[in-house]
Design a protein around this motif. Structure first.
Motif, PDB file in Angstrom:
ATOM      1  N   LEU A 132       0.825  -1.210   0.000  1.00 61.01           N
ATOM      2  CA  LEU A 132       0.000   0.000   0.000  1.00 61.01           C
ATOM      3  C   LEU A 132       0.859   1.260   0.000  1.00 61.01           C
ATOM      4  CD1 LEU A 132      -2.824  -1.001   2.495  1.00 61.01           C
ATOM      5  CD2 LEU A 132      -3.006  -0.753   0.024  1.00 61.01           C
ATOM      6  N   ILE A 133       1.839   1.305   0.858  1.00 56.22           N
ATOM      7  CA  ILE A 133       2.698   2.484   0.964  1.00 56.22           C
ATOM      8  C   ILE A 133       3.534   2.663  -0.302  1.00 56.22           C
ATOM      9  CG2 ILE A 133       4.620   3.517   2.251  1.00 56.22           C
ATOM     10  CD1 ILE A 133       1.916   3.567   3.709  1.00 56.22           C
ATOM     11  N   SER A 134       4.084   1.587  -0.841  1.00 59.06           N
ATOM     12  CA  SER A 134       4.934   1.716  -2.026  1.00 59.06           C
ATOM     13  C   SER A 134       4.125   2.161  -3.242  1.00 59.06           C
ATOM     14  CB  SER A 134       5.671   0.408  -2.314  1.00 59.06           C
ATOM     15  OG  SER A 134       4.764  -0.615  -2.637  1.00 59.06           O
ATOM     16  N   SER A 135       2.871   1.720  -3.371  1.00 56.80           N
ATOM     17  CA  SER A 135       2.058   2.181  -4.506  1.00 56.80           C
ATOM     18  C   SER A 135       1.758   3.674  -4.388  1.00 56.80           C
ATOM     19  CB  SER A 135       0.771   1.370  -4.616  1.00 56.80           C
ATOM     20  OG  SER A 135      -0.037   1.550  -3.478  1.00 56.80           O
ATOM     21  N   MET A 136       1.502   4.138  -3.186  1.00 47.54           N
ATOM     22  CA  MET A 136       1.298   5.579  -2.969  1.00 47.54           C
ATOM     23  C   MET A 136       2.567   6.357  -3.285  1.00 47.54           C
ATOM     24  SD  MET A 136      -1.761   6.142  -1.847  1.00 47.54           S
ATOM     25  CE  MET A 136      -2.698   6.400  -0.388  1.00 47.54           C
ATOM     26  N   LEU A 137       3.690   5.825  -2.882  1.00 49.82           N
ATOM     27  CA  LEU A 137       4.971   6.474  -3.146  1.00 49.82           C
ATOM     28  C   LEU A 137       5.259   6.535  -4.641  1.00 49.82           C
ATOM     29  CD1 LEU A 137       7.445   7.769  -1.850  1.00 49.82           C
ATOM     30  CD2 LEU A 137       8.495   5.507  -1.770  1.00 49.82           C
ATOM     31  N   VAL A 138       4.973   5.472  -5.366  1.00 52.26           N
ATOM     32  CA  VAL A 138       5.174   5.454  -6.823  1.00 52.26           C
ATOM     33  C   VAL A 138       4.286   6.503  -7.481  1.00 52.26           C
ATOM     34  CG1 VAL A 138       4.784   4.077  -8.903  1.00 52.26           C
ATOM     35  CG2 VAL A 138       6.011   3.099  -6.980  1.00 52.26           C
ATOM     36  N   MET A 139       3.028   6.620  -7.064  1.00 54.43           N
ATOM     37  CA  MET A 139       2.135   7.640  -7.623  1.00 54.43           C
ATOM     38  C   MET A 139       2.658   9.042  -7.344  1.00 54.43           C
ATOM     39  SD  MET A 139      -1.761   6.211  -7.246  1.00 54.43           S
ATOM     40  CE  MET A 139      -1.764   6.159  -5.463  1.00 54.43           C
TER      41      MET A 139
ATOM     42  N   VAL B 262       5.808   9.956  -6.809  1.00 54.66           N
ATOM     43  CA  VAL B 262       7.008  10.186  -7.621  1.00 54.66           C
ATOM     44  C   VAL B 262       6.632  10.413  -9.079  1.00 54.66           C
ATOM     45  CG1 VAL B 262       9.111   9.077  -8.500  1.00 54.66           C
ATOM     46  CG2 VAL B 262       8.575   8.994  -6.063  1.00 54.66           C
ATOM     47  N   LEU B 263       5.728   9.603  -9.631  1.00 54.08           N
ATOM     48  CA  LEU B 263       5.299   9.768 -11.015  1.00 54.08           C
ATOM     49  C   LEU B 263       4.637  11.122 -11.231  1.00 54.08           C
ATOM     50  CD1 LEU B 263       5.115   8.451 -13.784  1.00 54.08           C
ATOM     51  CD2 LEU B 263       2.944   7.448 -13.088  1.00 54.08           C
ATOM     52  N   GLY B 264       3.797  11.533 -10.312  1.00 57.15           N
ATOM     53  CA  GLY B 264       3.158  12.845 -10.399  1.00 57.15           C
ATOM     54  C   GLY B 264       4.180  13.970 -10.353  1.00 57.15           C
ATOM     55  N   THR B 265       5.165  13.841  -9.488  1.00 61.74           N
ATOM     56  CA  THR B 265       6.214  14.857  -9.378  1.00 61.74           C
ATOM     57  C   THR B 265       7.034  14.940 -10.669  1.00 61.74           C
ATOM     58  OG1 THR B 265       6.337  14.503  -6.996  1.00 61.74           O
ATOM     59  CG2 THR B 265       8.211  15.597  -8.031  1.00 61.74           C
ATOM     60  N   VAL B 266       7.356  13.798 -11.246  1.00 67.21           N
ATOM     61  CA  VAL B 266       8.141  13.779 -12.485  1.00 67.21           C
ATOM     62  C   VAL B 266       7.357  14.398 -13.634  1.00 67.21           C
ATOM     63  CG1 VAL B 266       9.140  12.248 -14.237  1.00 67.21           C
ATOM     64  CG2 VAL B 266       9.637  11.870 -11.825  1.00 67.21           C
ATOM     65  N   THR B 267       6.087  14.011 -13.816  1.00 67.47           N
ATOM     66  CA  THR B 267       5.314  14.572 -14.930  1.00 67.47           C
ATOM     67  C   THR B 267       5.008  16.053 -14.712  1.00 67.47           C
ATOM     68  OG1 THR B 267       3.216  13.809 -13.987  1.00 67.47           O
ATOM     69  CG2 THR B 267       4.295  12.369 -15.596  1.00 67.47           C
ATOM     70  N   LEU B 268       4.825  16.460 -13.480  1.00 69.28           N
ATOM     71  CA  LEU B 268       4.637  17.885 -13.202  1.00 69.28           C
ATOM     72  C   LEU B 268       5.911  18.659 -13.517  1.00 69.28           C
ATOM     73  CD1 LEU B 268       2.555  19.903 -12.155  1.00 69.28           C
ATOM     74  CD2 LEU B 268       3.493  19.574  -9.886  1.00 69.28           C
ATOM     75  N   GLY B 269       7.061  18.099 -13.174  1.00 69.68           N
ATOM     76  CA  GLY B 269       8.342  18.726 -13.513  1.00 69.68           C
ATOM     77  C   GLY B 269       8.550  18.821 -15.015  1.00 69.68           C
ATOM     78  N   MET B 270       8.151  17.789 -15.747  1.00 68.63           N
ATOM     79  CA  MET B 270       8.267  17.834 -17.208  1.00 68.63           C
ATOM     80  C   MET B 270       7.354  18.908 -17.794  1.00 68.63           C
ATOM     81  SD  MET B 270       8.529  13.732 -17.985  1.00 68.63           S
ATOM     82  CE  MET B 270       7.970  13.892 -19.642  1.00 68.63           C
ATOM     83  N   SER B 271       6.159  19.056 -17.246  1.00 68.09           N
ATOM     84  CA  SER B 271       5.229  20.091 -17.712  1.00 68.09           C
ATOM     85  C   SER B 271       5.780  21.482 -17.406  1.00 68.09           C
ATOM     86  CB  SER B 271       3.862  19.925 -17.055  1.00 68.09           C
ATOM     87  OG  SER B 271       3.284  18.717 -17.452  1.00 68.09           O
ATOM     88  N   PHE B 272       6.383  21.645 -16.256  1.00 67.82           N
ATOM     89  CA  PHE B 272       6.986  22.935 -15.907  1.00 67.82           C
ATOM     90  C   PHE B 272       8.142  23.261 -16.861  1.00 67.82           C
ATOM     91  CE2 PHE B 272       9.841  25.599 -13.253  1.00 67.82           C
ATOM     92  CZ  PHE B 272       8.994  26.687 -13.122  1.00 67.82           C
ATOM     93  N   HIS B 273       8.941  22.254 -17.201  1.00 65.61           N
ATOM     94  CA  HIS B 273      10.023  22.459 -18.167  1.00 65.61           C
ATOM     95  C   HIS B 273       9.461  22.870 -19.525  1.00 65.61           C
ATOM     96  CE1 HIS B 273      12.906  21.136 -21.282  1.00 65.61           C
ATOM     97  NE2 HIS B 273      13.757  21.725 -20.469  1.00 65.61           N
TER      98      HIS B 273
ATOM     99  N   THR C 231      -0.296  19.164 -22.662  1.00 58.47           N
ATOM    100  CA  THR C 231       0.559  18.174 -22.023  1.00 58.47           C
ATOM    101  C   THR C 231      -0.256  17.444 -20.965  1.00 58.47           C
ATOM    102  OG1 THR C 231       2.716  17.808 -20.989  1.00 58.47           O
ATOM    103  CG2 THR C 231       1.482  19.721 -20.248  1.00 58.47           C
ATOM    104  N   ASP C 232       0.212  16.283 -20.562  1.00 61.62           N
ATOM    105  CA  ASP C 232      -0.477  15.492 -19.540  1.00 61.62           C
ATOM    106  C   ASP C 232       0.316  15.494 -18.244  1.00 61.62           C
ATOM    107  OD1 ASP C 232      -2.530  14.735 -21.236  1.00 61.62           O
ATOM    108  OD2 ASP C 232      -1.483  12.936 -21.918  1.00 61.62           O
ATOM    109  N   VAL C 233      -0.395  15.634 -17.138  1.00 60.63           N
ATOM    110  CA  VAL C 233       0.184  15.439 -15.810  1.00 60.63           C
ATOM    111  C   VAL C 233      -0.470  14.182 -15.261  1.00 60.63           C
ATOM    112  CG1 VAL C 233       0.460  16.395 -13.506  1.00 60.63           C
ATOM    113  CG2 VAL C 233       0.545  17.904 -15.479  1.00 60.63           C
ATOM    114  N   SER C 234       0.340  13.182 -14.930  1.00 59.25           N
ATOM    115  CA  SER C 234      -0.192  11.877 -14.554  1.00 59.25           C
ATOM    116  C   SER C 234       0.398  11.401 -13.232  1.00 59.25           C
ATOM    117  CB  SER C 234       0.148  10.865 -15.651  1.00 59.25           C
ATOM    118  OG  SER C 234      -0.300   9.587 -15.296  1.00 59.25           O
ATOM    119  N   THR C 235      -0.446  10.686 -12.480  1.00 61.97           N
ATOM    120  CA  THR C 235       0.031  10.039 -11.256  1.00 61.97           C
ATOM    121  C   THR C 235       0.009   8.525 -11.397  1.00 61.97           C
ATOM    122  OG1 THR C 235      -2.173   9.948 -10.283  1.00 61.97           O
ATOM    123  CG2 THR C 235      -0.837  11.912  -9.801  1.00 61.97           C
ATOM    124  N   GLY C 236      -0.310   8.038 -12.577  1.00 64.01           N
ATOM    125  CA  GLY C 236      -0.428   6.602 -12.797  1.00 64.01           C
ATOM    126  C   GLY C 236      -1.867   6.160 -12.726  1.00 64.01           C
TER     127      GLY C 236
END
Length: 189
Positions: free
Chosen positions: A37-44, A46-57, A164-169
């Motif tokens: 449960l915790i690792s799936s939340m953590l993956v979401m 991290v994925l959200g942070t990465v796609t948000l960073g790509m959108s900001f770039h 662009t898309d912002v995704s959390t998985g």
């Protein structure tokens, strides 16, 4: 005999202690479930942070592209051919976007306008070029947007954007990025 009894007692203490550390049947696997449960939340996260960073770039790239195009257009002479001038400035906007405004970019649009409402000459009047997903259209008398500046001022407008898309998985949000730049036309013909 005495030594055998002490050895058996020692063995019981060791195994007895070990048995007391064992979990009951209800608690077995709880740590694994909690980790899942915790690792799936953590993956979401991290994925959200990465796609948000790509959108900001991408947003920063579009801002830089529009700024570069408006600077280029403000010093480029029209030299009697306004359509060629509009195409040249639009090309600079697209080329300086590092691939973010290519014709295959989702929701891609580029608008470049030479704005001079008081102009009467063929190359000294308001006109704009709009590219949407690789197709360009030139329109006379239409700026890219209303900038509330005086009608006696020659100016350049550049507006660029894409989706662009912002995704959390699990959740994906489509976001439209836009950049608008205006500059006074500095080049006298």
């Amino acid at each position: 005999n005495r030594w055998i009894r002490m050895d058996q007692q020692s063995n019981q203490r060791q195994h007895g202690d070990r048995r007391r550390l064992n979990y009951s049947d209800d608690e077995r696997g709880a740590g694994l479930v909690e980790f899942a449960l915790i690792s799936s939340m953590l993956v979401m996260l991290v994925l959200g942070t990465v796609t948000l960073g790509m959108s900001f770039h991408r947003s920063l790239t579009l801002n830089s592209s529009a700024h570069e195009a408006v600077r280029y257009g403000s010093t480029l002479p029209v030299e009697g051919n306004l359509n060629a001038w509009l195409n040249a400035v639009a090309n600079v906007a697209i080329e300086s976007a590092a691939g973010e405004l290519g014709e295959n970019a989702p929701g891609q649009h580029v608008c470049v306008a030479y704005v001079y409402p008081a102009g009467v000459g063929d190359h000294d009047r308001t006109a704009s070029i709009v590219e949407t997903e690789g197709s360009r259209v030139i329109t006379a008398g239409t700026p890219c947007f209303d900038d509330s500046r005086p009608g006696t001022e020659r100016r350049i407008q550049v507006q660029v954007g894409r989706e662009t898309d912002v995704s959390t998985g699990v959740y994906t949000k489509k976001v439209t990025l836009n950049s608008v730049q205006i500059a006074r036309f500095e080049r006298a013909d």
